[in-house]
Enzyme design. Structure first.
Site, PDB file in Angstrom:
ATOM      1  N   ARG A   1       4.505   0.751  -6.669  1.00  0.00           N
ATOM      2  CA  ARG A   1       4.547  -0.196  -5.545  1.00  0.00           C
ATOM      3  C   ARG A   1       3.552  -1.335  -5.744  1.00  0.00           C
ATOM      4  NH1 ARG A   1       6.469   2.281  -0.679  1.00  0.00           N
ATOM      5  NH2 ARG A   1       4.997   1.067   0.539  1.00  0.00           N
TER       6      ARG A   1
ATOM      7  N   LYS B   1       6.237  -3.501  -5.206  1.00  0.00           N
ATOM      8  CA  LYS B   1       7.657  -3.163  -5.272  1.00  0.00           C
ATOM      9  C   LYS B   1       8.356  -3.432  -3.946  1.00  0.00           C
ATOM     10  CE  LYS B   1      11.480  -1.632  -6.920  1.00  0.00           C
ATOM     11  NZ  LYS B   1      12.222  -2.511  -7.865  1.00  0.00           N
TER      12      LYS B   1
ATOM     13  N   HIS C   1      18.097 -34.320 -13.523  1.00  0.00           N
ATOM     14  CA  HIS C   1      17.582 -34.927 -12.286  1.00  0.00           C
ATOM     15  C   HIS C   1      16.083 -34.698 -12.132  1.00  0.00           C
ATOM     16  CE1 HIS C   1      21.605 -36.003 -10.942  1.00  0.00           C
ATOM     17  NE2 HIS C   1      21.980 -34.815 -11.383  1.00  0.00           N
TER      18      HIS C   1
ATOM     19  N   CYS D   1       0.836  -1.206   0.000  1.00  0.00           N
ATOM     20  CA  CYS D   1       0.000   0.000   0.000  1.00  0.00           C
ATOM     21  C   CYS D   1       0.867   1.251   0.000  1.00  0.00           C
ATOM     22  CB  CYS D   1      -0.879   0.016   1.244  1.00  0.00           C
ATOM     23  SG  CYS D   1      -1.851  -1.470   1.418  1.00  0.00           S
TER      24      CYS D   1
ATOM     25  N   GLU E   1      17.980 -15.391 -11.596  1.00  0.00           N
ATOM     26  CA  GLU E   1      17.510 -14.013 -11.749  1.00  0.00           C
ATOM     27  C   GLU E   1      16.862 -13.797 -13.113  1.00  0.00           C
ATOM     28  OE1 GLU E   1      16.899 -11.756  -9.848  1.00  0.00           O
ATOM     29  OE2 GLU E   1      16.724  -9.965 -11.099  1.00  0.00           O
TER      30      GLU E   1
ATOM     31  N   GLU F   1       8.092 -12.673 -13.816  1.00  0.00           N
ATOM     32  CA  GLU F   1       7.330 -11.639 -13.104  1.00  0.00           C
ATOM     33  C   GLU F   1       6.794 -10.558 -14.028  1.00  0.00           C
ATOM     34  OE1 GLU F   1       9.323  -9.283 -10.133  1.00  0.00           O
ATOM     35  OE2 GLU F   1      11.220  -9.421 -11.163  1.00  0.00           O
TER      36      GLU F   1
ATOM     37  N   TRP G   1      -3.094  -2.472  -1.710  1.00  0.00           N
ATOM     38  CA  TRP G   1      -2.715  -3.786  -2.252  1.00  0.00           C
ATOM     39  C   TRP G   1      -3.432  -4.772  -1.352  1.00  0.00           C
ATOM     40  CZ3 TRP G   1       0.197  -8.102  -0.606  1.00  0.00           C
ATOM     41  CH2 TRP G   1       0.641  -8.947  -1.625  1.00  0.00           C
TER      42      TRP G   1
ATOM     43  N   LYS H   1      13.021 -12.514 -13.674  1.00  0.00           N
ATOM     44  CA  LYS H   1      12.642 -11.379 -14.518  1.00  0.00           C
ATOM     45  C   LYS H   1      11.560 -11.780 -15.500  1.00  0.00           C
ATOM     46  CE  LYS H   1      13.785  -8.740 -12.612  1.00  0.00           C
ATOM     47  NZ  LYS H   1      14.297  -9.134 -11.395  1.00  0.00           N
TER      48      LYS H   1
ATOM     49  N   ASN I   1      -1.318   1.030   6.123  1.00  0.00           N
ATOM     50  CA  ASN I   1      -0.490   0.039   5.426  1.00  0.00           C
ATOM     51  C   ASN I   1      -0.031  -0.947   6.495  1.00  0.00           C
ATOM     52  OD1 ASN I   1       1.123  -1.373   3.668  1.00  0.00           O
ATOM     53  ND2 ASN I   1       2.792   0.127   3.641  1.00  0.00           N
ATOM     54  N   GLY I   2      -0.231  -2.248   6.240  1.00  0.00           N
ATOM     55  CA  GLY I   2       0.175  -3.260   7.217  1.00  0.00           C
ATOM     56  C   GLY I   2      -0.971  -4.231   7.437  1.00  0.00           C
TER      57      GLY I   2
END
Ligand code: AGP
Length: 612
Positions: free
Chosen positions: A27, A607, A508, A2, A485, A492, A78, A489, A104-105
């Site tokens: 965010r 974010k 494997h 948020c 990484e 996402e 969010w 990328k 927020n939280g």
């Protein structure tokens, strides 16, 4: 997570609030709203969806409060509790409509609070945990807002960053934090509160950061800060080192594209003044470690999440190879909950671009509690992790707005290389070897620029793979974290199911998934293990999986027989992660763009993950 913004001053509040929310869009959110206080009344406009829709709704509003007010609060939500819809959007009002709050939280005991309020005839209208808090604050109110807020917060379990106002005390905002960041910008005859510096920098660079359990009464004339017992608290005023322009997209189609192309300069900023060519070492004074301290470090533990964890893995490899010190990287949430063995001879390095990731912050607290030396590697100056570690290294990469981390990763790796160099030169690494590494680190911006010049070529390759639904990235050694990484990328921002594997791991199990439409991105740079990875790539090719070969300049022959080739500069293994990942960033970006994805704010992502 948020976004929170509050304003009190002399200018039009709703304009400042909506613009502040826009600057925090990156965010990640799914609804937004503002509440403004004017002439003894609170007017609220909120909606599910984007800031653009909110702005249109504000402009069309018939509420005089929205157009005349010089104080108010705003929020991008969010969703954690309750669907992303207008009822659940913030700001939330109490039942009387005299109190408004943004949060927020997570209020963990919200059901208990709601049940208690219900017994007094107070019913919540939304599914959110947040509404329970504003209803409780209103219930606790007698004649002083900050006292009502502190009384309510003492009953709360969980995390919060809040801004509260009431039409009974115009001109006053009350803010408080526990676990969710709050920063207060001090302007001329005005004050701006936000959960993110991006919303403050257009108005002022003078900022105060709340610590956990701090509260503040904010007016247009300034700030009074205290704890929940109303004892005064002193927090210094710091100058934020961002400028408003750097948090804008400019001519780029996306923040992510802008930030990828900023990487040469960002890396220059990250290494500036930190390489000592004469001594062949690095200067990381923020670590505040004497040579004696360095010599006594028995082990390095790196904690982080997502991209930061991947950067930490490169650091792990570099520290062990160069300094001969045991090192390991761990997912921060795992570290904090598994009761890790930590000793005073451990150096724990917390990597976090935002400096606010809840799991990484908790890992910092766990490591400190167990007596380790704890350092932060953050990009946001004054962030919670930076402040709570009390020592560390800032990236100086500038604001990273795109949810998918790019320049932060390359700068994190650059700093980890410098940290490994410092530790190594405090032990057995000879000066000339240190100087050679300094030279290579200094060349990183140039190496990245060479890869960025291939943007069009990589864009061309990406078109062939934009319709795929799966992809594997494989690498070894220093390139194993890069495979992870690169996969992160791609997944996402393009929503392709991409996985990074150690090249040896494919046979494997994962190789069972290979089909003609499962591209393999094979990191075949000219580093130890290349021949083995080449064999793994050929095993994939033999099963009709298309292979994109990433090879070193001058070693293009390695790509023969594969479907596509991306050439990156030839460089030592520890240097290879940075130019190589830039190629993978570009590949992911162009595939996502070809798929028409929302690149800067991918679905479901935030974010900075400030909740567990
Ligand atoms: C990276 O592209 C993601 N946005 C995510 O994995 C991110 O790296 C992670 O959430 C950690 O964030 P931090 O560096 O701010 O702690």
């Amino acid at each position: 997570m948020c976004g929170i913004v509050g304003y009190v001053g002399k200018r039009n509040a709703s304009e400042i609030l909506v613009d502040g929310l826009r600057r925090m869009e990156y965010r990640g959110y799914d609804s937004a709203g503002v509440a403004c206080l004017y002439n003894g009344h609170i007017g609220v406009v909120k909606n599910a969806g984007k800031i653009k829709a909110l702005r249109e709704k504000v402009d069309a509003s018939q509420l005089v409060e929205i157009h005349q007010a010089t104080m108010g609060i705003g929020h991008t939500r969010w969703a954690t509790h309750g669907a992303p819809n207008e009822v659940n959007a913030h700001p939330h009002l109490d039942a009387s409509g005299h109190f408004a709050m943004v949060h927020n939280g997570i209020i963990e005991n919200y059901k208990e609070i709601k049940a208690g309020l219900s017994r007094h005839g107070i019913e919540c209208v939304s599914e959110t945990d947040s509404e329970a808090l504003i209803q409780l604050i209103a219930y606790c109110y007698t004649d002083n807002l900050e006292r009502a807020v502190s009384e309510a917060l003492k009953k709360v379990k969980g995390t919060y960053g809040i801004v509260v106002m009431t039409d009974r005390e115009p001109g006053k905002l009350v803010t408080a934090r526990c676990g969710s960041p709050i920063v207060i910008g001090l302007g001329a005859d005005e004050t701006v509160i936000a959960s993110d510096a991006a919303a403050i920098i257009p108005h002022t660079r003078d900022a105060m950061y709340l610590e956990d359990y701090d509260m503040a009464v904010v007016t247009g004339d300034g700030v009074q800060m205290f704890d929940l017992q109303h004892s005064p608290v002193n927090r210094e005023i710091t100058e934020m080192d961002w400028d408003a322009g750097s948090a804008e997209k400019g001519t780029h189609a996306h923040f992510m594209l802008k930030e990828m192309f900023e990487q040469p300069d960002a890396i220059r900023n990250a290494i500036r003044g930190r390489l000592d060519f004469d001594m062949g070492t690095s200067i990381l004074s923020g670590l505040d470690l004497s040579p004696r301290d360095v010599a006594q470090i028995g082990r390095v533990l790196v904690v982080g999440c997502g991209t930061s964890m991947n950067a930490g893995m490169v650091g792990e490899y570099a520290i062990e190879e160069m300094a001969g010190i045991p090192a390991e990287v761990e997912q921060a949430a795992e570290f904090r909950y598994r009761n890790p063995i930590v000793t005073p001879h451990d150096l724990v390095v917390a990597i976090s671009q935002s400096g606010e990731t809840a799991d990484t912050l908790a890992a910092v607290r766990e490591a400190k509690h167990k007596g380790a030396v704890v350092a932060g590697l953050c990009n946001v100056v004054g962030s919670t992790i930076a402040r709570e570690t009390g020592r560390g290294v800032y990236l100086h990469a500038g604001p990273e707005i795109g949810v998918a981390s790019t320049k932060a990763f390359t700068c994190q790796v650059a700093v980890m290389l410098m940290m490994a160099l410092k530790l190594a030169r405090g032990r057995r690494m000879p000066r000339h070897q240190g100087e050679e590494l300094c030279q290579w680190i200094a060349r990183l911006p140039e190496l990245v620029e060479k890869v960025l010049l291939q943007n069009d070529a990589i864009k061309g390759i990406s078109k062939k793979y934009a319709d795929k639904e799966n992809a594997f990235f494989i690498g070894r050694g220093y390139l194993y974290p890069v495979a992870l990484e690169g996969a992160l990328k791609l997944k996402e921002i393009s929503y392709i199911h991409a996985e990074g594997y150690h090249a040896a791991e494919l046979k494997h199990g994962p190789i069972a998934l290979l089909q003609e439409n499962t591209p393999i991105i094979a990191l075949l740079n000219n580093i130890p293990g290349k021949e083995k990875t080449l064999g793994n790539a050929e095993e994939c090719k033999a099963r009709k999986a298309p292979v994109i070969a990433v090879v070193s300049e001058g070693d293009e022959a390695t790509a023969e027989g594969f479907d596509d080739m991306i050439v990156v500069p030839d460089c030592p293994p520890c240097i290879a992660p940075i130019p190589t990942v830039v190629a993978l960033q570009l590949l992911a970006y162009h595939i996502a763009a070809a798929r028409g994805c929302e690149i800067d704010q991918p679905r479901n992502l935030a974010k900075s993950v400030t909740v567990e």
